[in-house]
Scaffold this motif. Structure first.
Motif, short mmCIF file in Angstrom:
data_model
loop_
_atom_site.label_atom_id
_atom_site.label_comp_id
_atom_site.label_asym_id
_atom_site.label_seq_id
_atom_site.Cartn_x
_atom_site.Cartn_y
_atom_site.Cartn_z
N ARG A 234 -0.41 17.68 -14.92
CA ARG A 234 0.53 17.56 -16.04
C ARG A 234 0.38 18.67 -17.07
NH1 ARG A 234 -1.10 12.28 -15.17
NH2 ARG A 234 -2.59 12.32 -16.87
N ASP A 235 -0.80 19.28 -17.14
CA ASP A 235 -1.09 20.26 -18.18
C ASP A 235 -1.57 21.57 -17.55
OD1 ASP A 235 -2.04 21.76 -20.33
OD2 ASP A 235 -3.22 20.13 -21.19
N GLU A 236 -0.70 22.57 -17.54
CA GLU A 236 -1.00 23.86 -16.91
C GLU A 236 -2.25 24.52 -17.51
OE1 GLU A 236 -0.77 27.13 -14.41
OE2 GLU A 236 0.34 25.26 -14.27
N SER A 237 -2.47 24.36 -18.82
CA SER A 237 -3.64 25.00 -19.42
C SER A 237 -4.94 24.36 -18.93
CB SER A 237 -3.56 24.96 -20.95
OG SER A 237 -3.58 23.64 -21.44
N LEU A 238 -4.92 23.08 -18.63
CA LEU A 238 -6.10 22.43 -18.06
C LEU A 238 -6.34 22.92 -16.63
CD1 LEU A 238 -8.40 20.41 -18.35
CD2 LEU A 238 -6.81 18.60 -17.68
N LEU A 239 -5.28 23.09 -15.87
CA LEU A 239 -5.41 23.64 -14.52
C LEU A 239 -5.97 25.06 -14.59
CD1 LEU A 239 -5.03 23.37 -11.47
CD2 LEU A 239 -2.66 24.12 -11.79
N GLN A 240 -5.48 25.86 -15.53
CA GLN A 240 -5.99 27.22 -15.71
C GLN A 240 -7.49 27.20 -16.06
OE1 GLN A 240 -4.34 30.11 -15.22
NE2 GLN A 240 -2.53 28.99 -14.61
N ALA A 241 -7.89 26.25 -16.90
CA ALA A 241 -9.31 26.13 -17.27
C ALA A 241 -10.16 25.77 -16.06
CB ALA A 241 -9.47 25.09 -18.38
N LEU A 242 -9.67 24.87 -15.21
CA LEU A 242 -10.41 24.52 -13.99
C LEU A 242 -10.58 25.74 -13.09
CD1 LEU A 242 -8.86 21.08 -12.93
CD2 LEU A 242 -11.26 21.53 -13.44
N LEU A 243 -9.50 26.48 -12.91
CA LEU A 243 -9.55 27.66 -12.06
C LEU A 243 -10.45 28.75 -12.66
CD1 LEU A 243 -5.83 27.47 -11.10
CD2 LEU A 243 -7.72 27.34 -9.47
N GLN A 244 -10.46 28.84 -13.97
CA GLN A 244 -11.35 29.80 -14.64
C GLN A 244 -12.81 29.39 -14.41
OE1 GLN A 244 -10.51 30.21 -18.81
NE2 GLN A 244 -12.06 31.77 -19.12
N LEU A 245 -13.10 28.10 -14.46
CA LEU A 245 -14.46 27.63 -14.21
C LEU A 245 -14.91 27.94 -12.79
CD1 LEU A 245 -14.64 24.20 -16.04
CD2 LEU A 245 -16.10 26.18 -16.43
N MET A 246 -13.98 27.95 -11.86
CA MET A 246 -14.33 28.26 -10.48
C MET A 246 -14.78 29.71 -10.32
SD MET A 246 -11.45 26.11 -8.36
CE MET A 246 -11.92 26.77 -6.76
N SER A 247 -14.46 30.55 -11.29
CA SER A 247 -14.92 31.95 -11.27
C SER A 247 -16.20 32.14 -12.07
CB SER A 247 -13.84 32.86 -11.85
OG SER A 247 -12.72 32.88 -11.03
N GLY A 248 -16.70 31.09 -12.67
CA GLY A 248 -17.87 31.20 -13.54
C GLY A 248 -19.17 31.38 -12.79
N ALA A 249 -20.23 31.54 -13.57
CA ALA A 249 -21.56 31.80 -13.00
C ALA A 249 -22.35 30.53 -12.72
CB ALA A 249 -22.35 32.69 -13.96
N ASP A 250 -22.01 29.43 -13.37
CA ASP A 250 -22.75 28.18 -13.20
C ASP A 250 -22.29 27.48 -11.92
OD1 ASP A 250 -23.55 25.45 -13.30
OD2 ASP A 250 -23.72 25.53 -15.48
N ARG B 165 -17.97 21.45 -9.33
CA ARG B 165 -17.23 20.32 -9.89
C ARG B 165 -15.78 20.69 -10.19
NH1 ARG B 165 -22.26 18.13 -13.54
NH2 ARG B 165 -23.39 17.21 -11.78
N ALA B 166 -15.57 21.92 -10.66
CA ALA B 166 -14.20 22.39 -10.88
C ALA B 166 -13.46 22.49 -9.54
CB ALA B 166 -14.20 23.73 -11.60
N ALA B 167 -14.15 22.99 -8.52
CA ALA B 167 -13.54 23.08 -7.19
C ALA B 167 -13.21 21.69 -6.65
CB ALA B 167 -14.47 23.82 -6.23
N TRP B 168 -14.04 20.71 -6.95
CA TRP B 168 -13.78 19.33 -6.53
C TRP B 168 -12.48 18.83 -7.16
CZ3 TRP B 168 -17.40 14.71 -8.16
CH2 TRP B 168 -17.06 13.57 -7.44
N ALA B 169 -12.32 19.09 -8.45
CA ALA B 169 -11.10 18.67 -9.15
C ALA B 169 -9.88 19.43 -8.61
CB ALA B 169 -11.24 18.87 -10.65
#
Length: 183
Positions: free
Chosen positions: A33-49, A55-59
């Motif tokens: 429902r919220d494109e900015s939340l989806l963008q945040a999830l995808l950004q986390l998938m590029s992170g170092a942690d 967990r972002a990939a799971w979502a």
């Protein structure tokens, strides 16, 4: 702070809190429902942690199950993540699962196809990765007769006794679908 930054920070805190399946499904539904939340999830998938990435990939995998068309624009990046030698197998499996859920429609990516062929036969790859690579390679190969023959040749030459029951089941299903095509 912008909406995306606040989503990113809130999402980091939330995913660090060890969410369960229901909470991940809730995050996925919100991301649809919220494109900015989806963008945040995808950004986390590029992170170092690695934990946050997983967990972002799971979502995102749940998003791909519920609303696959929302991720079509991310196919290229997801292919890069799947092929990256630096990612954990669990992360790779989730990315491959997300790619499998996306609708067909992209031109055949030969390096990715070769990656899939290598990983489906690699005894060092986890069974989940092998099975998803096999499913994706089968689907991709059907668009090109020569590549489909290459896929089938590799599949027929894989010794089933070396693979898990789940991978053998996928092998048999691919061969069965192939045989039905010619009946």
């Amino acid at each position: 702070m912008s909406g995306t930054e606040s989503h990113y920070n809130a999402l980091c805190r939330y995913l660090q809190s060890r969410p369960d399946k229901e909470r991940i499904m809730s995050v996925a539904a919100d991301a649809i429902r919220d494109e900015s939340l989806l963008q945040a999830l995808l950004q986390l998938m590029s992170g170092a942690d690695d934990t946050l990435r997983w967990r972002a990939a799971w979502a995102v995998d749940k998003v791909s199950q519920l609303h696959p068309s929302s991720l079509v624009g991310w196919r290229r990046k997801m292919v890069e993540w799947a092929m990256s030698p630096d990612v954990a197998d669990g992360f790779r499996r989730l990315v491959l699962s997300s790619l499998y859920n996306l609708p067909d429609g992209e031109v055949l990516d030969v390096p990715f196809f070769n990656f899939l062929l290598d990983r489906m036969a690699d005894l060092q790859s986890p069974p989940g990765v092998q099975a998803l690579c096999m499913k994706l390679a089968f689907r991709m190969s059907r668009a090109d007769g020569d590549l489909h023959e290459e896929f089938l040749c590799i599949l027929r030459n894989m010794c089933m006794e070396y693979y898990s029951a789940g991978v053998v089941s996928v092998m048999r299903k691919c061969l069965k679908k192939q045989n039905k095509k010619y009946e």
